[in-house]
Design an enzyme around this catalytic site. Structure first.
Site, mmCIF file in Angstrom:
data_model
loop_
_atom_site.group_PDB
_atom_site.id
_atom_site.type_symbol
_atom_site.label_atom_id
_atom_site.label_comp_id
_atom_site.label_asym_id
_atom_site.label_seq_id
_atom_site.Cartn_x
_atom_site.Cartn_y
_atom_site.Cartn_z
ATOM 1 N N GLY A 10 0.820 -1.217 0.000
ATOM 2 C CA GLY A 10 0.000 0.000 0.000
ATOM 3 C C GLY A 10 0.851 1.263 0.000
ATOM 4 N N TYR A 11 0.179 2.372 0.130
ATOM 5 C CA TYR A 11 0.849 3.679 0.007
ATOM 6 C C TYR A 11 1.929 3.881 1.083
ATOM 7 C CZ TYR A 11 1.133 8.848 0.124
ATOM 8 O OH TYR A 11 1.539 10.161 0.152
ATOM 9 N N ASP A 31 -0.065 -8.912 2.077
ATOM 10 C CA ASP A 31 -1.065 -7.980 1.552
ATOM 11 C C ASP A 31 -2.129 -8.814 0.838
ATOM 12 O OD1 ASP A 31 -0.594 -4.626 0.875
ATOM 13 O OD2 ASP A 31 -2.369 -5.689 0.110
ATOM 14 N N SER A 34 -6.137 -5.776 -1.922
ATOM 15 C CA SER A 34 -7.486 -5.211 -2.092
ATOM 16 C C SER A 34 -7.423 -3.762 -2.562
ATOM 17 C CB SER A 34 -8.273 -5.300 -0.790
ATOM 18 O OG SER A 34 -7.653 -4.517 0.208
ATOM 19 N N PHE A 81 0.026 -2.231 8.793
ATOM 20 C CA PHE A 81 -0.681 -1.193 8.029
ATOM 21 C C PHE A 81 -2.021 -1.703 7.479
ATOM 22 C CE2 PHE A 81 3.821 0.030 7.284
ATOM 23 C CZ PHE A 81 3.772 1.360 7.664
ATOM 24 N N SER A 125 -4.091 7.106 13.713
ATOM 25 C CA SER A 125 -4.424 8.334 12.982
ATOM 26 C C SER A 125 -4.758 9.474 13.936
ATOM 27 C CB SER A 125 -5.645 8.049 12.099
ATOM 28 O OG SER A 125 -6.176 9.240 11.575
ATOM 29 N N TYR A 150 -14.482 4.149 10.426
ATOM 30 C CA TYR A 150 -13.037 4.060 10.185
ATOM 31 C C TYR A 150 -12.269 4.586 11.399
ATOM 32 C CZ TYR A 150 -8.507 6.000 8.965
ATOM 33 O OH TYR A 150 -7.190 6.352 8.996
ATOM 34 N N LYS A 154 -9.700 2.702 14.557
ATOM 35 C CA LYS A 154 -8.378 3.107 15.066
ATOM 36 C C LYS A 154 -8.414 3.213 16.594
ATOM 37 C CE LYS A 154 -6.408 3.287 11.074
ATOM 38 N NZ LYS A 154 -5.534 2.156 10.689
ATOM 39 N N ASN A 198 -10.630 10.743 -2.862
ATOM 40 C CA ASN A 198 -11.286 11.540 -1.825
ATOM 41 C C ASN A 198 -10.321 12.553 -1.235
ATOM 42 O OD1 ASN A 198 -13.888 10.292 -1.647
ATOM 43 N ND2 ASN A 198 -12.840 8.490 -0.843
ATOM 44 N N LEU A 200 -7.158 15.219 -0.738
ATOM 45 C CA LEU A 200 -6.859 16.475 -1.419
ATOM 46 C C LEU A 200 -5.751 16.361 -2.489
ATOM 47 C CD1 LEU A 200 -7.260 19.543 -1.652
ATOM 48 C CD2 LEU A 200 -5.599 19.823 0.209
ATOM 49 N N ARG A 295 -17.609 20.024 3.513
ATOM 50 C CA ARG A 295 -17.812 18.574 3.422
ATOM 51 C C ARG A 295 -18.247 18.071 4.803
ATOM 52 N NH1 ARG A 295 -12.804 14.734 1.549
ATOM 53 N NH2 ARG A 295 -11.938 15.445 3.548
HETATM 54 C C1 UD1 Z 1 -9.246 12.001 6.235
HETATM 55 C C2 UD1 Z 1 -9.536 11.487 7.619
HETATM 56 C C3 UD1 Z 1 -8.341 10.810 8.189
HETATM 57 C C4 UD1 Z 1 -7.880 9.723 7.276
HETATM 58 C C5 UD1 Z 1 -7.570 10.318 5.927
HETATM 59 C C6 UD1 Z 1 -7.150 9.203 4.990
HETATM 60 C C7 UD1 Z 1 -11.209 12.819 8.761
HETATM 61 C C8 UD1 Z 1 -11.468 13.919 9.725
HETATM 62 N N1 UD1 Z 1 -9.952 12.566 8.493
HETATM 63 O O1 UD1 Z 1 -8.352 13.086 6.411
HETATM 64 O O2 UD1 Z 1 -8.662 10.234 9.437
HETATM 65 O O3 UD1 Z 1 -6.746 9.107 7.828
HETATM 66 O O4 UD1 Z 1 -8.729 10.987 5.429
HETATM 67 O O5 UD1 Z 1 -8.002 8.950 3.967
HETATM 68 O O6 UD1 Z 1 -12.120 12.194 8.263
HETATM 69 N N2 UD1 Z 1 -10.364 18.750 0.475
HETATM 70 C C9 UD1 Z 1 -10.911 19.567 -0.501
HETATM 71 N N3 UD1 Z 1 -11.242 19.024 -1.706
HETATM 72 C C10 UD1 Z 1 -11.037 17.703 -1.995
HETATM 73 C C11 UD1 Z 1 -10.469 16.869 -0.990
HETATM 74 C C12 UD1 Z 1 -10.158 17.442 0.231
HETATM 75 O O7 UD1 Z 1 -11.119 20.764 -0.279
HETATM 76 O O8 UD1 Z 1 -11.363 17.267 -3.102
HETATM 77 C C13 UD1 Z 1 -9.996 19.337 1.774
HETATM 78 C C14 UD1 Z 1 -10.748 18.719 2.937
HETATM 79 O O9 UD1 Z 1 -11.958 19.359 3.157
HETATM 80 C C15 UD1 Z 1 -9.729 18.902 4.075
HETATM 81 C C16 UD1 Z 1 -8.375 18.788 3.378
HETATM 82 O O10 UD1 Z 1 -8.628 19.061 1.991
HETATM 83 O O11 UD1 Z 1 -9.843 20.166 4.620
HETATM 84 C C17 UD1 Z 1 -7.746 17.426 3.511
HETATM 85 O O12 UD1 Z 1 -8.685 16.435 3.141
HETATM 86 P P1 UD1 Z 1 -8.303 14.900 2.938
HETATM 87 O O13 UD1 Z 1 -7.086 14.779 2.092
HETATM 88 O O14 UD1 Z 1 -9.530 14.195 2.482
HETATM 89 O O15 UD1 Z 1 -7.875 14.402 4.394
HETATM 90 P P2 UD1 Z 1 -8.654 14.517 5.790
HETATM 91 O O16 UD1 Z 1 -10.096 14.702 5.602
HETATM 92 O O17 UD1 Z 1 -7.909 15.499 6.626
#
Ligand code: UD1
Length: 341
Positions: A10-11, A31, A34, A81, A125, A150, A154, A198, A200, A295
Site C-alpha cells: 500500500g501507500y 497484503d 485489495s 498497516f 491516525s 473508520y 483506530k 477523496n 486532497l 464537506r
Molecule cells: C481524512 C480522515 C483521516 C484519514 C484520511 C485518509 C477525517 C477527519 N480525516 O483526512 O482520518 O486518515 O482521510 O483517507 O475524516 N479537500 C478539498 N477538496 C477535496 C479533498 C479534500 O477541499 O477534493 C480538503 C478537505 O476538506 C480537508 C483537506 O482538503 O480540509 C484534507 O482532506 P483529505 O485529504 O480528504 O484528508 P482529511 O479529511 O484530513
C-alpha cells in the site's frame, strides 16, 4: 533481522518497506492486494535492489494467518498497516470496516502470541483526536468520540493493544499520522488511488493532469485565516522513516512503557488554499478549482505538537510543503505509464 509489514504494497507500507530495506532489515510483506498491486514489490526492488517477499494473504483468514506465523516464528517485529481507510465508505459499510480492520488485528496479535513475537507497530491516525480543543495537539489530548466507523476502528484498535500489553509480553507503539502526502523521490512508488480520489493531493494532481475538470474546495467560511480548513501535511517518506525508528526502539529495548503513542506530523498547519498555491508554484501550473459547501464531518483545523516524537524518537519530519507537492506531481506524471488501469 526480519520484519513483517502487513499492507506493505500500500501507500505508506511500500514507502516503509523501502526505508526498512535501506536500513538493512529483511522484509516480508503480507497484503491481500485489495487496494494495491503485486507489481509494487518490483517497484520497491527498483529503488533498493531487493525484491521483498510478498505473501498474498487476507489477514481476516485466521487459519492462513496462523499458518503464516508458524512458518515465520523468527520475526523481530511487525508493522501493521493492513486496513481499509476510506472515511466515507466506512460510514456506508461499517461492518466491512469493523470486520476487516479489527479481525485482521486480532488474528495478527494471536499469531504473535502463539509464536512468541513481541514487537508491534500500529498504524493509527490523528482522527482519534477529533476536533481538538487545544492546538497544536499533543499525545495527551483526549481521544474524542469517533466521527466515523473508520476512525472508531483506530480507537478500538488502540484499546485492544492497551488491554493486551497489560497481560502479555506484547510491546506496542501506535503512530498517529496526520496527513501523509507526496511520494518517493524516485517516482517508483506513490499513492495509487482507485477511482475518484477523496483526498486532497491526489485530487489536485489528477486535476492538473486533466483527469478531473476542477478541484472542489470544501468550504471557505471556516474560522481560519483564509477560511479553508487546516491540516498538518507530512511527507510520506518522513512518515516511513519514523516507522524504522519505532521498530529499532522496540528491538533495542528503549521503550519507556509497553505501549507508547507518538504523533507523526510536522507541527505546521496549512490551509487548502496554501496547498493549492504550493502546488501551483512547484508545478508551474494554474489549478482549476471552485469553492463549494463544507464537506460533512470535516475537522476545521488540526496540526500536531511533534515535540514528544522529536525528543523521544530522535526523529523529525524534514521535508517542506513544496517538496511534498513536487514529489506528488512527479509521481502523478510517472505512474500511469507504470500501472495501466
Ligand atoms: C481524512 C480522515 C483521516 C484519514 C484520511 C485518509 C477525517 C477527519 N480525516 O483526512 O482520518 O486518515 O482521510 O483517507 O475524516 N479537500 C478539498 N477538496 C477535496 C479533498 C479534500 O477541499 O477534493 C480538503 C478537505 O476538506 C480537508 C483537506 O482538503 O480540509 C484534507 O482532506 P483529505 O485529504 O480528504 O484528508 P482529511 O479529511 O484530513
Amino acid at each position: 533481522m526480519k520484519i513483517l509489514v502487513t499492507g506493505g504494497t500500500g501507500y505508506i507500507g511500500s514507502h516503509t518497506v523501502v526505508e526498512l530495506q535501506q536500513e538493512g532489515f529483511e522484509v516480508i510483506i503480507i497484503d491481500n492486494l485489495s487496494n494495491s498491486q503485486a507489481e509494487i514489490a518490483d517497484q520497491i526492488a527498483r529503488i533498493t535492489g531487493i525484491k521483498p517477499v510478498l505473501e498474498i494473504i487476507d489477514l481476516t483468514d485466521k487459519e492462513k494467518t496462523s499458518a503464516f506465523f508458524k512458518k515465520h516464528n523468527d520475526l523481530s517485529g511487525i508493522i501493521h498497516f493492513a486496513a481499509y481507510k476510506a472515511v466515507g465508505e466506512s460510514v456506508e459499510q461499517p461492518l466491512k470496516y469493523y470486520t476487516n480492520n479489527l479481525c485482521s488485528l486480532l488474528n495478527v496479535l494471536e499469531g504473535m502470541k502463539e509464536n512468541g513475537i513481541e514487537n508491534f507497530v500500529f498504524s493509527s491516525s490523528c482522527t482519534v483526536y477529533g476536533q481538538p480543543d487545544v492546538l497544536p495537539v499533543s499525545e495527551n489530548a483526549p481521544v474524542k468520540p469517533a466521527e466515523s466507523p473508520y476512525g472508531n476502528t483506530k480507537q478500538v484498535s488502540e484499546e485492544i493493544l492497551t488491554d493486551t500489553v497489560n497481560v502479555s509480553k506484547l510491546k506496542a507503539i501506535a503512530l498517529r499520522y496526520f496527513n501523509p502526502i507526496g511520494a518517493h523521490e524516485s517516482a517508483e512508488i506513490g499513492e495509487l488511488p482507485q477511482g475518484v480520489p477523496n483526498n486532497l493531493v491526489p485530487y489536485i494532481t489528477q486535476t492538473a493532469k486533466g483527469i478531473r475538470d476542477y478541484l472542489r474546495v470544501w468550504g471557505n467560511d471556516y474560522d481560519t485565516p483564509d477560511g479553508t480548513a487546516i491540516r498538518d501535511y507530512i511527507h510520506v517518506v518522513d512518515l516511513a522513516k519514523a516507522h524504522v525508528v519505532a521498530v529499532k526502539r522496540m528491538i533495542e529495548d528503549k521503550m519507556k512503557s509497553n505501549f507508547e503513542v507518538f504523533n507523526l506530523g510536522t507541527g505546521t498547519g496549512y490551509s487548502v488554499l496554501d496547498v493549492i498555491r504550493a502546488f501551483e508554484k512547484t508545478a508551474g501550473i494554474k489549478l482549476n478549482y471552485r469553492i463549494m459547501d463544507r464537506r460533512p464531518g470535516d475537522i476545521v483545523k488540526v496540526w500536531a505538537d511533534p515535540a514528544f516524537s522529536n525528543k523521544e524518537l530522535g526523529w523529525k519530519a524534514e521535508q517542506g510543503l513544496e517538496e511534498m507537492m513536487a514529489s506528488a506531481w512527479k509521481w502523478e506524471q510517472a505512474y500511469r505509464e507504470k500501472f495501466k488501469d
